[in-house]
Each structure stands twice: as C-alpha cells, then as structure tokens.
Scaffold this motif. Structure first.
Motif, PDB file in Angstrom:
ATOM      1  N   PRO A 133       0.816  -1.213   0.000  1.00 46.82           N
ATOM      2  CA  PRO A 133       0.000   0.000   0.000  1.00 46.82           C
ATOM      3  C   PRO A 133       0.856   1.272   0.000  1.00 46.82           C
ATOM      4  CG  PRO A 133      -0.899  -1.575   1.554  1.00 46.82           C
ATOM      5  CD  PRO A 133       0.434  -2.117   1.100  1.00 46.82           C
ATOM      6  N   GLU A 134       2.011   1.217   0.633  1.00 50.69           N
ATOM      7  CA  GLU A 134       2.893   2.382   0.683  1.00 50.69           C
ATOM      8  C   GLU A 134       3.357   2.789  -0.721  1.00 50.69           C
ATOM      9  OE1 GLU A 134       3.228  -0.407   2.629  1.00 50.69           O
ATOM     10  OE2 GLU A 134       2.511   0.491   4.495  1.00 50.69           O
ATOM     11  N   GLN A 135       3.623   1.818  -1.576  1.00 51.48           N
ATOM     12  CA  GLN A 135       3.989   2.136  -2.956  1.00 51.48           C
ATOM     13  C   GLN A 135       2.844   2.834  -3.679  1.00 51.48           C
ATOM     14  OE1 GLN A 135       5.087  -1.853  -4.218  1.00 51.48           O
ATOM     15  NE2 GLN A 135       7.243  -1.248  -4.379  1.00 51.48           N
ATOM     16  N   VAL A 136       1.623   2.376  -3.425  1.00 48.91           N
ATOM     17  CA  VAL A 136       0.458   3.011  -4.046  1.00 48.91           C
ATOM     18  C   VAL A 136       0.343   4.457  -3.570  1.00 48.91           C
ATOM     19  CG1 VAL A 136      -2.051   2.975  -4.305  1.00 48.91           C
ATOM     20  CG2 VAL A 136      -0.765   0.823  -4.343  1.00 48.91           C
ATOM     21  N   VAL A 137       0.547   4.691  -2.282  1.00 43.23           N
ATOM     22  CA  VAL A 137       0.498   6.052  -1.745  1.00 43.23           C
ATOM     23  C   VAL A 137       1.545   6.919  -2.436  1.00 43.23           C
ATOM     24  CG1 VAL A 137       0.859   7.484   0.312  1.00 43.23           C
ATOM     25  CG2 VAL A 137      -0.496   5.377   0.482  1.00 43.23           C
ATOM     26  N   GLU A 138       2.738   6.398  -2.640  1.00 43.15           N
ATOM     27  CA  GLU A 138       3.779   7.171  -3.317  1.00 43.15           C
ATOM     28  C   GLU A 138       3.386   7.501  -4.755  1.00 43.15           C
ATOM     29  OE1 GLU A 138       7.865   6.456  -2.771  1.00 43.15           O
ATOM     30  OE2 GLU A 138       7.584   5.614  -0.767  1.00 43.15           O
ATOM     31  N   ILE A 139       2.762   6.543  -5.438  1.00 40.95           N
ATOM     32  CA  ILE A 139       2.276   6.808  -6.801  1.00 40.95           C
ATOM     33  C   ILE A 139       1.197   7.882  -6.764  1.00 40.95           C
ATOM     34  CG2 ILE A 139       1.010   5.858  -8.773  1.00 40.95           C
ATOM     35  CD1 ILE A 139       2.443   3.156  -8.138  1.00 40.95           C
ATOM     36  N   LEU A 140       0.277   7.774  -5.809  1.00 47.10           N
ATOM     37  CA  LEU A 140      -0.786   8.776  -5.691  1.00 47.10           C
ATOM     38  C   LEU A 140      -0.200  10.152  -5.392  1.00 47.10           C
ATOM     39  CD1 LEU A 140      -3.518   6.738  -3.796  1.00 47.10           C
ATOM     40  CD2 LEU A 140      -3.521   7.436  -6.203  1.00 47.10           C
ATOM     41  N   GLU A 141       0.813  10.195  -4.552  1.00 45.56           N
ATOM     42  CA  GLU A 141       1.453  11.481  -4.272  1.00 45.56           C
ATOM     43  C   GLU A 141       2.063  12.063  -5.553  1.00 45.56           C
ATOM     44  OE1 GLU A 141       4.225  13.523  -0.935  1.00 45.56           O
ATOM     45  OE2 GLU A 141       4.855  11.532  -1.582  1.00 45.56           O
ATOM     46  N   TYR A 142       2.739  11.232  -6.307  1.00 44.65           N
ATOM     47  CA  TYR A 142       3.350  11.691  -7.556  1.00 44.65           C
ATOM     48  C   TYR A 142       2.310  12.218  -8.537  1.00 44.65           C
ATOM     49  CZ  TYR A 142       5.896  11.818 -11.907  1.00 44.65           C
ATOM     50  OH  TYR A 142       6.436  12.233 -13.095  1.00 44.65           O
ATOM     51  N   VAL A 143       1.250  11.445  -8.785  1.00 50.22           N
ATOM     52  CA  VAL A 143       0.298  11.857  -9.830  1.00 50.22           C
ATOM     53  C   VAL A 143      -0.606  13.003  -9.395  1.00 50.22           C
ATOM     54  CG1 VAL A 143       0.343   9.609 -10.977  1.00 50.22           C
ATOM     55  CG2 VAL A 143      -1.457  10.095  -9.314  1.00 50.22           C
ATOM     56  N   THR A 144      -0.815  13.170  -8.088  1.00 50.95           N
ATOM     57  CA  THR A 144      -1.716  14.231  -7.643  1.00 50.95           C
ATOM     58  C   THR A 144      -1.004  15.514  -7.260  1.00 50.95           C
ATOM     59  OG1 THR A 144      -1.703  13.527  -5.309  1.00 50.95           O
ATOM     60  CG2 THR A 144      -3.398  12.571  -6.764  1.00 50.95           C
ATOM     61  N   SER A 145       0.297  15.464  -7.078  1.00 46.08           N
ATOM     62  CA  SER A 145       0.998  16.625  -6.527  1.00 46.08           C
ATOM     63  C   SER A 145       1.972  17.280  -7.489  1.00 46.08           C
ATOM     64  CB  SER A 145       1.767  16.196  -5.259  1.00 46.08           C
ATOM     65  OG  SER A 145       0.850  15.688  -4.311  1.00 46.08           O
TER      66      SER A 145
END
Length: 147
Positions: A133-145
């Motif tokens: 899940p932490e990898q998914v959070v990092e991807i979400l941070e990248y694409v949303t920020s």
C-alpha cells in the motif's frame, strides 16, 4: 483537483485503511470510493427482491444490485486500485480490472509477486503494479501533486 480513487478487491486485510492513512498523512487531494466491503451485506444485496429459488439466483441478483454501485463508481473515478490477496481468488477484482481497461480508466494492481503469472494479463493493462500500500500512496502522491 481532487482525485477520486476507486478501491477494488480483497476485503480481508487492512490495505484500504493503510492507503487512506498514508494519503491523509501526506495531505493528498484524494477521495476514495469502493464496493460494499461488508461480505454479508454484499452477498445479500439482492435479497430485497424476494427469496431466490437457489444460491445461483441469490448470487445473480446480488451481483446485479452490487453492479449498480460498482459500475457507477468505476465510471466516475479518476484512477482505480485493484488488490489481489493471497488467500482467496478475487474474480470480482479481475472483472473490475477488465471493466477499468474497457472503460479506459487507469488502474494500479496491488499484489504479491507470488501471483504475477496468473495476473499477467491484468497487470499488462495496468498503469503500475505495486506490492505494498505504501507504494500506491507514493504513486498517488506523484500523480496528484506534480504540476
């Protein structure tokens, strides 16, 4: 922009909570949607339509009632995360991934390396494969920020 992320798949672990907590800790502009994750509620969703003749028809009715929610939420999301656990076969998650692919909704798969082979087609259409899940959070941070 606030991103709507649909969470699909395995319901027996806390991966959804970890995603929510990780995104909240990073103050990401993300809102989450999901199918009903209460197993009994999902299985009985069609019972309001009357007593079914047998288990097939009970499951059939409930699947259709659940699909109202699932199809609508997937159609309206910006991104989906599809989780495959190691304990159960998540045929519904595979179906959701296929629906995402057909609807041109980008999705990330989340699963262990031990099931890469059976998910090769699902992963091939995914935008990313994560193992935590932490990898998914990092991807979400990248694409949303990123601007």
């Amino acid at each position: 922009m606030v991103w709507t992320v649909y969470l699909s798949g395995e319901i027996h672990t806390d991966w959804r909570d970890k995603l929510r907590a990780g995104c909240e800790a990073r103050n990401l502009p993300v809102t989450f949607t999901s199918a009903v994750t209460d197993h009994e509620a999902s299985d009985s969703a069609g019972d309001v339509l009357g007593k079914a003749e047998n288990q097939f028809w009970r499951d059939h009715r409930s699947a259709k009632v659940n699909a109202i929610r699932i199809k609508t939420l997937i159609s309206n999301c910006d991104l989906a995360v599809v989780r495959f656990g190691d304990q159960y076969k998540q045929w519904n998650a595979a179906f959701d991934a296929g629906y995402c692919a057909a609807m041109d909704v980008p999705y990330i798969t989340l699963h262990d390396e031990s099931i890469v082979h059976p998910l090769k087609e699902v992963d091939a259409a995914a935008m990313a494969w994560a193992t935590t899940p932490e990898q998914v959070v990092e991807i979400l941070e990248y694409v949303t920020s990123r601007s």
